[in-house]
Every structure is written in structure tokens, then in C-alpha cells.
Design a protein around this motif. Structure first.
Motif, PDB file in Angstrom:
ATOM      1  N   ASN A   1       0.852  -1.192   0.000  1.00 31.20           N
ATOM      2  CA  ASN A   1       0.000   0.000   0.000  1.00 31.20           C
ATOM      3  C   ASN A   1       0.884   1.236   0.000  1.00 31.20           C
TER       4      ASN A   1
ATOM      5  N   ASP B   1      -3.833   3.326   3.999  1.00 33.52           N
ATOM      6  CA  ASP B   1      -4.330   2.107   3.366  1.00 33.52           C
ATOM      7  C   ASP B   1      -3.973   0.846   4.150  1.00 33.52           C
ATOM      8  N   LYS B   2      -3.315   1.008   5.258  1.00 35.93           N
ATOM      9  CA  LYS B   2      -2.889  -0.141   6.049  1.00 35.93           C
ATOM     10  C   LYS B   2      -4.080  -0.939   6.571  1.00 35.93           C
ATOM     11  N   TYR B   3      -5.177  -0.249   6.837  1.00 38.42           N
ATOM     12  CA  TYR B   3      -6.379  -0.894   7.358  1.00 38.42           C
ATOM     13  C   TYR B   3      -7.534  -0.691   6.391  1.00 38.42           C
ATOM     14  N   LYS B   4      -8.342  -1.715   6.233  1.00 41.87           N
ATOM     15  CA  LYS B   4      -9.497  -1.649   5.337  1.00 41.87           C
ATOM     16  C   LYS B   4     -10.458  -0.543   5.774  1.00 41.87           C
ATOM     17  N   GLU B   5     -10.631  -0.359   7.100  1.00 41.31           N
ATOM     18  CA  GLU B   5     -11.542   0.664   7.626  1.00 41.31           C
ATOM     19  C   GLU B   5     -11.144   2.062   7.171  1.00 41.31           C
ATOM     20  N   THR B   6      -9.855   2.329   7.170  1.00 45.63           N
ATOM     21  CA  THR B   6      -9.396   3.664   6.784  1.00 45.63           C
ATOM     22  C   THR B   6      -9.562   3.887   5.286  1.00 45.63           C
ATOM     23  N   GLU B   7      -9.324   2.849   4.515  1.00 48.51           N
ATOM     24  CA  GLU B   7      -9.500   2.963   3.064  1.00 48.51           C
ATOM     25  C   GLU B   7     -10.972   3.229   2.728  1.00 48.51           C
ATOM     26  N   ILE B   8     -11.869   2.518   3.393  1.00 48.90           N
ATOM     27  CA  ILE B   8     -13.305   2.716   3.179  1.00 48.90           C
ATOM     28  C   ILE B   8     -13.709   4.137   3.563  1.00 48.90           C
TER      29      ILE B   8
ATOM     30  N   GLU C   1     -12.870   4.055  11.479  1.00 44.21           N
ATOM     31  CA  GLU C   1     -13.923   3.039  11.454  1.00 44.21           C
ATOM     32  C   GLU C   1     -15.282   3.683  11.764  1.00 44.21           C
TER      33      GLU C   1
END
Length: 107
Positions: free
Chosen positions: A3, A8-15, A100
């Protein structure tokens, strides 16, 4: 998968970032101010409890440095850029919790 961005390390932050990108500018500005208030409150709690981290990490420092180049979509939006900079200096678990919450509330 590599990433390029620290968030982008966590899916929650990307969303959450994708949802923020699609918001109307008025709503994004209000939400940005709320994010800064929450982050400031968390920082105050950490200072009072003497639990502030000693380092925010190399990826986050690089991200803060790159905001001066204004290459990311949110760097061109001062309120959101300030909010992202503010939460990026929080401990990772606090940052992820905020992102999140944003993602859950905007879905």
C-alpha cells in the motif's frame, strides 16, 4: 499487497477515505471540524494520562511531509487536510477507531 499510502494499512481507513471523497463539500467541511474536535479531545486525554506515544512512525511522518506537495485529493481541501493531519498523529488504535466510526456512519 503493498500500500502506497499510510492510511491504506487498514481496510476501515481505506473505506472511510473513499466515503469522504464522495461527500458534498459542505458536509465534508463540517465533518472535518468534528474530526479535529474528537482528535483534540483524545490528545488531551493522552496528555493527562501521560500515555502519548513517543513516535508516530516513519510512514505517518512521510505522509505529513507530503501534504506540502498537495498531491493527494484531500490535500487540496484545507479543512479535510487539517483533519487528516490531526488524526494521523494519534496513536494507531485511536486513528483506526475514528476512521472506522466515520466509515460506519457514512455508509
Amino acid at each position: 499487497m503493498y500500500n502506497r499510502r499510510w492510511y491504506d494499512k487498514y481496510k476501515e481507513t481505506e473505506i472511510a477515505m473513499n466515503l469522504l471523497k464522495d461527500l458534498h463539500s459542505t458536509i465534508r467541511t463540517k465533518l472535518s471540524k468534528d474530526i479535529i474536535k474528537v482528535a483534540s479531545a483524545i490528545k488531551t486525554v493522552h496528555r493527562e494520562n501521560d500515555t502519548a506515544p513517543l513516535s508516530i512512525g516513519l510512514e505517518r511522518v512521510l505522509g505529513l511531509y507530503q501534504t506540502n506537495k498537495a498531491r493527494r485529493w484531500y490535500d487540496k481541501q484545507p479543512d479535510l487536510s487539517d483533519a487528516i493531519k490531526t488524526i494521523s498523529t494519534l496513536p494507531e488504535s485511536d486513528y483506526v477507531n475514528i476512521m472506522e466510526g466515520i466509515g460506519m456512519s457514512l455508509k
